[in-house]
Design a protein around this motif. Structure first.
Motif, PDB file in Angstrom:
ATOM      1  N   PHE A  91       0.892  -1.234   0.205  1.00  0.00           N
ATOM      2  CA  PHE A  91       0.058  -0.131   0.017  1.00  0.00           C
ATOM      3  C   PHE A  91       0.821   1.213   0.044  1.00  0.00           C
ATOM      4  O   PHE A  91       1.791   1.374   0.911  1.00  0.00           O
ATOM      5  N   GLY A  92       0.713   1.867  -0.928  1.00  0.00           N
ATOM      6  CA  GLY A  92       1.834   3.075  -1.287  1.00  0.00           C
ATOM      7  C   GLY A  92       0.937   4.225  -2.109  1.00  0.00           C
ATOM      8  O   GLY A  92       0.216   3.923  -2.971  1.00  0.00           O
ATOM      9  N   HIS A  93       1.508   5.344  -1.722  1.00  0.00           N
ATOM     10  CA  HIS A  93       1.025   6.668  -2.396  1.00  0.00           C
ATOM     11  C   HIS A  93       2.005   7.792  -2.097  1.00  0.00           C
ATOM     12  O   HIS A  93       3.132   7.403  -1.597  1.00  0.00           O
ATOM     13  N   PRO A  94       1.696   9.023  -2.585  1.00  0.00           N
ATOM     14  CA  PRO A  94       2.598  10.088  -2.495  1.00  0.00           C
ATOM     15  C   PRO A  94       2.665  10.690  -1.006  1.00  0.00           C
ATOM     16  O   PRO A  94       3.574  11.338  -0.785  1.00  0.00           O
ATOM     17  N   GLY A  95       1.711  10.131  -0.277  1.00  0.00           N
ATOM     18  CA  GLY A  95       1.764  10.793   1.216  1.00  0.00           C
ATOM     19  C   GLY A  95       0.680  11.470   1.430  1.00  0.00           C
ATOM     20  O   GLY A  95       0.108  11.771   0.722  1.00  0.00           O
ATOM     21  N   PRO A  96       0.531  11.750   2.756  1.00  0.00           N
ATOM     22  CA  PRO A  96      -0.694  12.365   3.287  1.00  0.00           C
ATOM     23  C   PRO A  96      -0.908  13.925   2.943  1.00  0.00           C
ATOM     24  O   PRO A  96      -2.087  14.367   3.162  1.00  0.00           O
ATOM     25  N   GLU A  97       0.145  14.635   2.425  1.00  0.00           N
ATOM     26  CA  GLU A  97       0.248  16.100   2.155  1.00  0.00           C
ATOM     27  C   GLU A  97      -1.097  16.257   1.285  1.00  0.00           C
ATOM     28  O   GLU A  97      -1.574  17.493   1.598  1.00  0.00           O
ATOM     29  N   GLY A  98      -1.396  15.522   0.361  1.00  0.00           N
ATOM     30  CA  GLY A  98      -2.441  15.862  -0.625  1.00  0.00           C
ATOM     31  C   GLY A  98      -3.858  15.547  -0.304  1.00  0.00           C
ATOM     32  O   GLY A  98      -4.824  15.968  -0.676  1.00  0.00           O
ATOM     33  N   TRP A  99      -3.651  14.637   0.862  1.00  0.00           N
ATOM     34  CA  TRP A  99      -5.186  14.192   1.295  1.00  0.00           C
ATOM     35  C   TRP A  99      -5.555  14.852   2.580  1.00  0.00           C
ATOM     36  O   TRP A  99      -6.605  15.316   2.680  1.00  0.00           O
ATOM     37  N   SER A 100      -4.550  15.126   3.509  1.00  0.00           N
ATOM     38  CA  SER A 100      -4.961  15.772   4.644  1.00  0.00           C
ATOM     39  C   SER A 100      -5.291  17.092   4.518  1.00  0.00           C
ATOM     40  O   SER A 100      -4.815  17.948   3.695  1.00  0.00           O
ATOM     41  N   VAL A 101      -6.414  17.590   5.316  1.00  0.00           N
ATOM     42  CA  VAL A 101      -6.951  18.852   5.382  1.00  0.00           C
ATOM     43  C   VAL A 101      -5.726  19.930   5.621  1.00  0.00           C
ATOM     44  O   VAL A 101      -5.975  21.076   5.289  1.00  0.00           O
ATOM     45  N   ASP A 102      -4.707  19.564   6.510  1.00  0.00           N
ATOM     46  CA  ASP A 102      -3.688  20.377   6.895  1.00  0.00           C
ATOM     47  C   ASP A 102      -2.487  20.212   5.764  1.00  0.00           C
ATOM     48  O   ASP A 102      -1.554  20.785   6.274  1.00  0.00           O
ATOM     49  N   GLY A 103      -2.572  19.543   5.024  1.00  0.00           N
ATOM     50  CA  GLY A 103      -1.482  19.655   3.932  1.00  0.00           C
ATOM     51  C   GLY A 103      -0.081  19.082   4.540  1.00  0.00           C
ATOM     52  O   GLY A 103      -0.116  18.020   5.464  1.00  0.00           O
ATOM     53  N   ALA A 104       0.994  19.700   4.279  1.00  0.00           N
ATOM     54  CA  ALA A 104       2.301  19.381   4.795  1.00  0.00           C
ATOM     55  C   ALA A 104       2.444  19.540   6.323  1.00  0.00           C
ATOM     56  O   ALA A 104       3.303  18.945   7.121  1.00  0.00           O
ATOM     57  N   ASP A 105       1.581  20.452   6.797  1.00  0.00           N
ATOM     58  CA  ASP A 105       1.412  20.445   8.312  1.00  0.00           C
ATOM     59  C   ASP A 105       0.648  19.551   9.250  1.00  0.00           C
ATOM     60  O   ASP A 105       0.536  19.859  10.120  1.00  0.00           O
TER      61      ASP A 105
END
Length: 347
Positions: free
Chosen positions: A153-167
């Motif tokens: 299970f892999g993807h580019p990371g939660p930055e694009g999904w999470s409401v807070d982005g990279a923070d």
């Protein structure tokens, strides 16, 4: 039974794209409250779903007639909020990983038992059509003896999904406790237990080598073994720069199953005699599509309450899947294979 009154605690992406729309689509449910420490988020969701907005979850638990809650919070809050809700007499659907330790998980299970309330962990992979069909095939004996597997299970990371982005809290070790392994790996641990039964040994290499300014893992490769000798790899990554991979391949004596490993067919059966069976089933959910598909998690949770059944992924099941991830962390730290049977290192 009258309409189930539910509240969602935490109004980030998992609530926005999964829990709230799926509760709203269920005609046995009324969303009565939402809660988030960011008032604007709670107010926005409250307005959208005709609910009350709160910033303190303890106030939510006092809402008159409330039956159940979803816990959609950072990982370190899963156990304390779930336990408070169970002790307040509410059924609980908690996001994964269910807790940050075995002790927390046990306390959640104890609270559910003491209060005679449902505790379900939101592992959605068991409800995916290809995975359910694969389980039927495996259980039927059609593949013969199972030898090995690989699941990822892999993807580019939660930055694009999470409401807070990279923070996002996903990158904060104190709040997340664990990175890609807790976000993605635990889903696959649960899936492989569902398909193949319990695992007894875990070894792992876990790294933080792709994301900056974080101490949580972003790449992990785990080795798993069952008591019967099925061996395989489980990988989790936040470093796939293009798209994602949510595939599983199971290698048996008579054939191979490919799950979510082909863009057209969700499940492919390939047999020693040369026959191939392609299944075009419902697609697995991805974050990229904006969450427009039903994960069936909410419907199953609601059904378990209405019909007074034990949910498929109860607290005990959630804890067993969590323990595989905790063992992987132990393995990385100790450079040893970890036994899940005795909780001791295998020399």
């Amino acid at each position: 039974m009258s309409t189930l009154k539910v509240a969602v605690i935490g109004c980030g992406s998992i609530a926005k794209y999964r829990h709230l729309p799926e509760y709203n689509a269920n005609n046995q449910v009324e969303i009565v409250a939402v809660c988030d420490i960011v008032p604007e988020r709670a107010e926005q969701m409250a307005e959208e779903y005709g609910a009350l907005a709160f910033t303190d979850y303890k106030e939510v638990l006092k809402v008159n007639g409330l039956d159940a809650i979803s816990v959609c919070l950072p990982n370190y809050l899963h156990a304390p909020v779930s336990i408070d809700a169970l002790n307040a007499g509410k059924h609980v659907l908690c996001e994964k990983p269910m807790a940050t330790s075995k002790e927390e998980a046990e306390a959640m299970i104890a609270a559910a038992t003491a209060n005679d309330k449902k505790l379900m962990i939101a592992h959605n992979q068991r409800f995916v059509s290809s995975h359910q069909t694969a389980k039927e095939i495996i259980d039927s004996g059609k593949l013969g003896k199972i030898y090995s597997f690989r699941t990822t299970f892999g993807h580019p990371g939660p930055e694009g999904w999470s409401v807070d982005g990279a923070d996002s809290w996903f990158f904060n070790k104190e709040q997340a406790f664990i990175g890609a392994m807790g976000d993605l790996g635990v889903h696959k641990a649960d899936l492989m237990r569902y398909l193949l039964g319990e695992f007894t040994e875990v070894g792992a290499f876990i790294e933080t080598n792709a994301k900056k300014n974080t101490e949580v893992d972003d790449n992990a490769v785990c080795m798993l073994r069952t008591e019967s000798g099925i061996i395989g790899t489980l990988t989790a990554s936040w470093a796939y720069v293009s798209g994602g991979d949510n595939s599983t391949v199971i290698y048996g004596e008579k054939g191979i199953l490919r799950l979510e490993d082909d863009p057209t067919y969700s499940l492919i059966e390939e047999y020693r005699n040369g026959s191939v069976i392609n299944h075009k089933l419902d697609k697995i959910q991805t974050n990229e599509e904006g969450g427009q598909t039903n994960t069936h998690v909410i419907d199953h949770f609601v059904e378990s309450i209405v019909e007074d059944n034990q949910p498929l992924i109860c607290g005990e099941e959630g804890m067993k899947s969590l323990q595989i991830i905790l063992a992987a962390l132990d393995s990385q730290e100790s450079k040893q294979i970890i036994s899940l049977k005795q909780g001791v290192t295998v020399k």
